[in-house]
Design an enzyme around this catalytic site. Structure first.
Site, short mmCIF file in Angstrom:
data_model
loop_
_atom_site.label_atom_id
_atom_site.label_comp_id
_atom_site.label_asym_id
_atom_site.label_seq_id
_atom_site.Cartn_x
_atom_site.Cartn_y
_atom_site.Cartn_z
N HIS A 153 0.82 -1.21 0.00
CA HIS A 153 0.00 0.00 0.00
C HIS A 153 0.85 1.26 0.00
O HIS A 153 0.32 2.35 -0.20
CB HIS A 153 -0.95 0.01 1.20
CG HIS A 153 -0.25 -0.03 2.53
ND1 HIS A 153 0.30 -1.18 3.04
CD2 HIS A 153 -0.03 0.93 3.45
CE1 HIS A 153 0.84 -0.92 4.22
NE2 HIS A 153 0.66 0.35 4.50
N HIS A 196 2.29 9.21 0.63
CA HIS A 196 0.90 9.06 0.21
C HIS A 196 0.64 10.00 -0.95
O HIS A 196 1.10 11.15 -0.95
CB HIS A 196 -0.05 9.41 1.37
CG HIS A 196 0.02 8.47 2.52
ND1 HIS A 196 -0.77 7.34 2.61
CD2 HIS A 196 0.79 8.48 3.63
CE1 HIS A 196 -0.48 6.70 3.75
NE2 HIS A 196 0.46 7.38 4.37
N THR A 241 -3.00 6.87 9.91
CA THR A 241 -3.95 7.01 8.80
C THR A 241 -4.17 5.71 8.06
O THR A 241 -4.85 5.70 7.03
CB THR A 241 -3.48 8.10 7.82
OG1 THR A 241 -2.23 7.71 7.24
CG2 THR A 241 -3.32 9.44 8.53
#
Length: 268
Positions: free
Chosen positions: A100, A128, A211
């Site tokens: 991820h 991110h 997060t």
């Protein structure tokens, strides 16, 4: 209540919060395996359903201090004290594709930050895209998270925002490693976190969470105000490195739920 008095009280409570090591803070590490969750708008495996996938992740849905949030200038308390120190140094590091995201993990002593007399050791950083935090509703092209932990198990994260522009120096040095990164740790040699080069005088601070699952709360967030630049090639490399479906790996903005957000500006 007078606004100034309210600010002083909330600020004092924040420092009290930081001073007690027995308060339950973010001790749960970020998940290393992305298999059960996604960032897609999927009620079962997407962000809105993370808390139902695993009983240990229920805070993702039930927590009241979740991250990221929108950092709205009209709703922050202005603080003139810089309130932190940064002391980084070069150390051995590895790079890893967690599926991820792409993570750089320091295996040696890469230094620390100090927030109100508590030291937080730099452990890892990851990216991110697009940014998770927004500023006055604006979402940027990338966000770097520098994750630190204290001896007492507290977690402090620095968020650095990026927009399209000149290549980022830190990522330029890592680009070959990012393009060839795999599921096994790959040695990067000595990596100097000081090359991340972010401005430290003006920043937002609040109490939030991880997060990604398990979304553990009690994280001390410091989001730098100045937006840095990153090239399209660097964004593309990070997006290509992760697993399919994680090219955009940002959790939606969460409710503020009455939390105080402080903006530090020594020049005000």
């Amino acid at each position: 209540m007078d606004p100034n008095a309210k600010t002083i009280i909330s600020f004092a409570l924040f420092f009290l919060y930081l001073s007690f090591s027995n308060i339950s803070l973010a001790r749960g590490a970020e998940v290393d395996d992305e298999t059960p969750f996604t960032y897609e708008r999927n009620p079962e495996k997407g962000p809105e359903g993370w808390g139902k996938i695993n009983p240990h992740w229920k805070t993702c849905n039930t927590g009241k201090f979740q991250s990221p949030i929108d950092l709205t200038n009209a709703r922050v308390s202005i603080i003139r004290d810089e309130a932190w120190r940064r002391q980084y140094k070069p150390a051995p590091a590895v790079i890893l594709n967690r599926g991820h995201d792409v993570m750089v993990s320091w295996k040696g002593d890469a230094g620390k930050i100090t927030i109100r007399r508590t030291e937080y050791k730099l452990v890892q950083c990851h990216w991110h895209s697009p940014s998770e935090h927004t500023v006055n509703g604006t979402r940027y092209d990338m966000e770097l998270h520098m994750v630190h932990t204290s001896a007492g198990g507290k977690t402090a994260v620095i968020g650095v925002l990026y927009k399209l522009g000149k290549p980022n120096e830190f990522l330029t040095r890592l680009l070959d490693g990012i393009k060839t990164v795999g599921k096994e740790e790959r040695d990067l040699g000595i990596v100097d976190p000081r090359t991340i080069r972010f401005q430290t005088k003006k920043f937002y601070r609040y109490i939030g969470s991880l997060t990604v699952p398990p979304c553990t709360e009690g994280v001390i967030w410091t989001v730098v105000k100045r937006v840095n630049t990153i090239s399209m090639e660097q964004i593309a490399a990070l997006r290509s490195a992760v697993d399919d479906g994680y090219e955009t790996n940002s959790r939606p903005v969460q409710e503020r739920n009455g939390r105080s957000v402080w903006f530090y500006d020594p020049n005000v």
